[in-house]
Design a protein around this motif. Structure first.
Motif, mmCIF file in Angstrom:
data_model
loop_
_atom_site.group_PDB
_atom_site.id
_atom_site.type_symbol
_atom_site.label_atom_id
_atom_site.label_comp_id
_atom_site.label_asym_id
_atom_site.label_seq_id
_atom_site.Cartn_x
_atom_site.Cartn_y
_atom_site.Cartn_z
ATOM 1 N N ALA A 199 38.978 35.652 46.422
ATOM 2 C CA ALA A 199 39.857 35.438 45.268
ATOM 3 C C ALA A 199 40.282 33.978 45.113
ATOM 4 O O ALA A 199 40.221 33.427 44.015
ATOM 5 C CB ALA A 199 41.082 36.341 45.358
ATOM 6 N N ILE A 200 40.690 33.341 46.189
ATOM 7 C CA ILE A 200 41.187 31.966 46.096
ATOM 8 C C ILE A 200 40.093 31.030 45.578
ATOM 9 O O ILE A 200 40.334 30.235 44.658
ATOM 10 C CB ILE A 200 41.722 31.466 47.462
ATOM 11 N N LYS A 201 38.893 31.135 46.115
ATOM 12 C CA LYS A 201 37.786 30.281 45.661
ATOM 13 C C LYS A 201 37.477 30.517 44.185
ATOM 14 O O LYS A 201 37.246 29.575 43.431
ATOM 15 C CB LYS A 201 36.529 30.533 46.495
ATOM 16 N N ILE A 202 37.459 31.777 43.787
ATOM 17 C CA ILE A 202 37.139 32.122 42.401
ATOM 18 C C ILE A 202 38.221 31.618 41.455
ATOM 19 O O ILE A 202 37.928 31.070 40.386
ATOM 20 C CB ILE A 202 36.929 33.637 42.273
ATOM 21 N N ILE A 203 39.473 31.773 41.848
ATOM 22 C CA ILE A 203 40.590 31.301 41.019
ATOM 23 C C ILE A 203 40.539 29.781 40.888
ATOM 24 O O ILE A 203 40.708 29.240 39.792
ATOM 25 C CB ILE A 203 41.934 31.780 41.596
ATOM 26 N N GLU A 204 40.290 29.091 41.993
ATOM 27 C CA GLU A 204 40.200 27.630 41.943
ATOM 28 C C GLU A 204 39.037 27.162 41.067
ATOM 29 O O GLU A 204 39.133 26.132 40.407
ATOM 30 C CB GLU A 204 40.060 27.055 43.353
ATOM 31 N N LYS A 205 37.959 27.908 41.064
ATOM 32 C CA LYS A 205 36.772 27.535 40.278
ATOM 33 C C LYS A 205 36.968 27.807 38.782
ATOM 34 O O LYS A 205 36.567 27.004 37.946
ATOM 35 C CB LYS A 205 35.554 28.309 40.793
ATOM 36 N N THR A 206 37.601 28.935 38.432
ATOM 37 C CA THR A 206 37.694 29.340 37.024
ATOM 38 C C THR A 206 38.989 28.904 36.345
ATOM 39 O O THR A 206 39.054 28.862 35.119
ATOM 40 C CB THR A 206 37.561 30.867 36.891
ATOM 41 N N LEU A 207 40.034 28.614 37.115
ATOM 42 C CA LEU A 207 41.339 28.178 36.601
ATOM 43 C C LEU A 207 41.869 29.061 35.462
ATOM 44 O O LEU A 207 42.119 28.596 34.354
ATOM 45 C CB LEU A 207 41.257 26.718 36.133
ATOM 46 N N PRO A 208 42.073 30.360 35.743
ATOM 47 C CA PRO A 208 42.559 31.263 34.701
ATOM 48 C C PRO A 208 44.044 31.041 34.399
ATOM 49 O O PRO A 208 44.796 30.554 35.240
ATOM 50 C CB PRO A 208 42.350 32.646 35.320
ATOM 51 N N ASP A 209 44.426 31.419 33.189
ATOM 52 C CA ASP A 209 45.844 31.449 32.815
ATOM 53 C C ASP A 209 46.457 32.782 33.229
ATOM 54 O O ASP A 209 47.645 32.861 33.533
ATOM 55 C CB ASP A 209 46.004 31.291 31.302
ATOM 56 N N VAL A 210 45.630 33.833 33.208
ATOM 57 C CA VAL A 210 46.066 35.203 33.501
ATOM 58 C C VAL A 210 45.029 35.849 34.409
ATOM 59 O O VAL A 210 43.827 35.632 34.248
ATOM 60 C CB VAL A 210 46.187 36.030 32.198
ATOM 61 N N ILE A 211 45.503 36.660 35.356
ATOM 62 C CA ILE A 211 44.608 37.428 36.224
ATOM 63 C C ILE A 211 44.909 38.902 36.024
ATOM 64 O O ILE A 211 46.049 39.336 36.181
ATOM 65 C CB ILE A 211 44.784 37.050 37.706
ATOM 66 N N LEU A 212 43.874 39.658 35.671
ATOM 67 C CA LEU A 212 43.961 41.105 35.537
ATOM 68 C C LEU A 212 43.346 41.678 36.809
ATOM 69 O O LEU A 212 42.149 41.513 37.050
ATOM 70 C CB LEU A 212 43.198 41.567 34.296
ATOM 71 N N MET A 213 44.184 42.331 37.646
ATOM 72 C CA MET A 213 43.709 42.747 38.959
ATOM 73 C C MET A 213 44.011 44.211 39.233
ATOM 74 O O MET A 213 45.148 44.660 39.078
ATOM 75 C CB MET A 213 44.377 41.876 40.025
ATOM 76 N N ASP A 214 42.976 44.922 39.647
ATOM 77 C CA ASP A 214 43.122 46.304 40.103
ATOM 78 C C ASP A 214 43.880 46.260 41.432
ATOM 79 O O ASP A 214 43.669 45.361 42.244
ATOM 80 C CB ASP A 214 41.731 46.912 40.285
ATOM 81 N N ILE A 215 44.740 47.230 41.654
ATOM 82 C CA ILE A 215 45.522 47.240 42.890
ATOM 83 C C ILE A 215 44.754 47.892 44.037
ATOM 84 O O ILE A 215 44.796 47.419 45.158
ATOM 85 C CB ILE A 215 46.873 47.956 42.663
ATOM 86 N N GLN A 216 44.036 48.982 43.755
ATOM 87 C CA GLN A 216 43.321 49.699 44.811
ATOM 88 C C GLN A 216 41.837 49.386 44.735
ATOM 89 O O GLN A 216 41.114 49.911 43.893
ATOM 90 C CB GLN A 216 43.546 51.200 44.680
ATOM 91 N N MET A 217 41.393 48.513 45.650
ATOM 92 C CA MET A 217 39.982 48.149 45.735
ATOM 93 C C MET A 217 39.561 48.177 47.187
ATOM 94 O O MET A 217 40.388 47.978 48.078
ATOM 95 C CB MET A 217 39.760 46.744 45.163
ATOM 96 N N PRO A 218 38.280 48.415 47.433
ATOM 97 C CA PRO A 218 37.800 48.368 48.812
ATOM 98 C C PRO A 218 37.870 46.939 49.358
ATOM 99 O O PRO A 218 37.843 45.976 48.605
ATOM 100 C CB PRO A 218 36.347 48.844 48.722
ATOM 101 N N GLY A 219 37.996 46.819 50.674
ATOM 102 C CA GLY A 219 38.147 45.488 51.264
ATOM 103 C C GLY A 219 39.576 45.029 51.098
ATOM 104 O O GLY A 219 40.518 45.732 51.448
#
Length: 70
Positions: A42-62
């Protein structure tokens, strides 16, 4: 013209992820900058894409959405 709202999606179900991406991209003032199946990098992806908003599922594997939000 104002900049589009940049949205990043974390959703493990492919159909939901695709639906969210299509819905966001159909809005003239929004842009889906990424759609990921998990939060493991998540951190790498957020740093790469620089979103204003993150839509995140709460229950995911891992790493769960709650863990990733921390």
């Amino acid at each position: 013209m104002p900049e589009k709202i940049r949205v990043l999606i974390f959703e493990d179900h492919a159909q939901m992820r695709n639906m969210y991406e299509l819905m966001l991209d159909s809005e003239p003032d929004m842009l889906c900058v990424g759609a990921q199946e998990n939060c493991n990098n998540a951190i790498k992806i957020i740093e790469k894409t620089l979103p204003d908003v993150i839509l995140m599922d709460i229950q995911m594997p891992g790493k769960s959405g709650v863990e990733a939000a921390r």
